[in-house]
Design a protein around this motif. Structure first.
Motif, PDB file in Angstrom:
ATOM      1  N   GLU A  28      55.217 101.455  13.204  1.00 58.37           N
ATOM      2  CA  GLU A  28      54.602 101.318  12.523  1.00 58.37           C
ATOM      3  C   GLU A  28      53.532 102.484  11.880  1.00 58.37           C
ATOM      4  OE1 GLU A  28      52.744  98.234  13.154  1.00 58.37           O
ATOM      5  OE2 GLU A  28      54.090  96.951  13.686  1.00 58.37           O
ATOM      6  N   CYS A  29      54.505 104.136  13.026  1.00 56.80           N
ATOM      7  CA  CYS A  29      53.907 105.276  12.028  1.00 56.80           C
ATOM      8  C   CYS A  29      53.911 104.741   9.912  1.00 56.80           C
ATOM      9  CB  CYS A  29      54.853 106.460  12.329  1.00 56.80           C
ATOM     10  SG  CYS A  29      54.039 105.899  14.295  1.00 56.80           S
ATOM     11  N   THR A  30      53.446 105.256   9.095  1.00 55.91           N
ATOM     12  CA  THR A  30      53.158 105.172   7.973  1.00 55.91           C
ATOM     13  C   THR A  30      53.460 105.927   7.513  1.00 55.91           C
ATOM     14  OG1 THR A  30      52.363 102.993   8.269  1.00 55.91           O
ATOM     15  CG2 THR A  30      52.513 103.817   6.354  1.00 55.91           C
ATOM     16  N   PHE A  31      54.388 106.737   6.523  1.00 57.06           N
ATOM     17  CA  PHE A  31      54.328 107.569   5.442  1.00 57.06           C
ATOM     18  C   PHE A  31      54.766 107.546   4.200  1.00 57.06           C
ATOM     19  CE2 PHE A  31      55.723 108.618   9.175  1.00 57.06           C
ATOM     20  CZ  PHE A  31      54.607 109.659  10.161  1.00 57.06           C
ATOM     21  N   CYS A  32      53.800 108.221   3.280  1.00 58.25           N
ATOM     22  CA  CYS A  32      54.491 107.783   1.646  1.00 58.25           C
ATOM     23  C   CYS A  32      55.407 108.189   1.875  1.00 58.25           C
ATOM     24  CB  CYS A  32      53.039 108.399   0.418  1.00 58.25           C
ATOM     25  SG  CYS A  32      53.491 110.718   0.900  1.00 58.25           S
ATOM     26  N   SER A  33      56.379 108.125   0.295  1.00 58.84           N
ATOM     27  CA  SER A  33      58.055 108.178  -0.250  1.00 58.84           C
ATOM     28  C   SER A  33      58.099 110.249  -0.399  1.00 58.84           C
ATOM     29  CB  SER A  33      58.594 106.803  -1.378  1.00 58.84           C
ATOM     30  OG  SER A  33      57.505 107.765  -3.177  1.00 58.84           O
ATOM     31  N   SER A  34      56.932 110.640  -1.168  1.00 61.03           N
ATOM     32  CA  SER A  34      56.943 111.667  -0.404  1.00 61.03           C
ATOM     33  C   SER A  34      57.327 112.402   0.480  1.00 61.03           C
ATOM     34  CB  SER A  34      56.061 112.168  -1.572  1.00 61.03           C
ATOM     35  OG  SER A  34      55.751 112.161  -2.983  1.00 61.03           O
ATOM     36  N   CYS A  35      56.112 112.242   1.615  1.00 61.84           N
ATOM     37  CA  CYS A  35      56.606 112.725   2.854  1.00 61.84           C
ATOM     38  C   CYS A  35      58.004 112.567   3.479  1.00 61.84           C
ATOM     39  CB  CYS A  35      55.223 112.830   3.230  1.00 61.84           C
ATOM     40  SG  CYS A  35      54.379 113.556   3.059  1.00 61.84           S
ATOM     41  N   THR A  36      58.220 111.419   3.373  1.00 60.25           N
ATOM     42  CA  THR A  36      59.618 110.244   3.821  1.00 60.25           C
ATOM     43  C   THR A  36      60.472 110.918   3.105  1.00 60.25           C
ATOM     44  OG1 THR A  36      58.777 107.812   4.310  1.00 60.25           O
ATOM     45  CG2 THR A  36      60.609 108.589   3.927  1.00 60.25           C
ATOM     46  N   GLU A  37      60.077 111.599   1.807  1.00 59.87           N
ATOM     47  CA  GLU A  37      61.674 111.994   1.577  1.00 59.87           C
ATOM     48  C   GLU A  37      61.801 113.613   1.985  1.00 59.87           C
ATOM     49  OE1 GLU A  37      63.324 113.708  -3.048  1.00 59.87           O
ATOM     50  OE2 GLU A  37      62.229 111.693  -2.238  1.00 59.87           O
ATOM     51  N   ARG A  38      60.752 114.645   2.317  1.00 57.10           N
ATOM     52  CA  ARG A  38      61.003 116.170   2.439  1.00 57.10           C
ATOM     53  C   ARG A  38      60.960 115.987   4.269  1.00 57.10           C
ATOM     54  NH1 ARG A  38      56.098 116.315  -0.727  1.00 57.10           N
ATOM     55  NH2 ARG A  38      54.713 115.594   0.971  1.00 57.10           N
TER      56      ARG A  38
END
Length: 62
Positions: A28-38
């Protein structure tokens, strides 16, 4: 047992609402779409795959 719907990205601290696009790993670590893409959809904490978090919605009972 439900998911813990965290309200900010663990990488950049960007705020996220229940209806925001967010990505989580098995822990359940959570990241925004921009960071996930990077991060190429890999969790920096466990190395697991980051997948789109389900969005909150209204429960409809019949």
């Amino acid at each position: 047992m439900g998911l813990e719907m965290r309200n900010q990205c663990e990488k950049c601290s960007r705020g996220m609402m229940d209806h925001s696009d967010a990505y989580i790993c098995i822990h359940e670590c959570t990241f925004c779409s921009s960071c996930t893409e990077r991060m190429n959809s890999l969790c920096p904490n466990c190395g697991g795959e980051l997948v789109r978090r389900p969005k909150a919605g209204k429960v409809i009972r019949s």
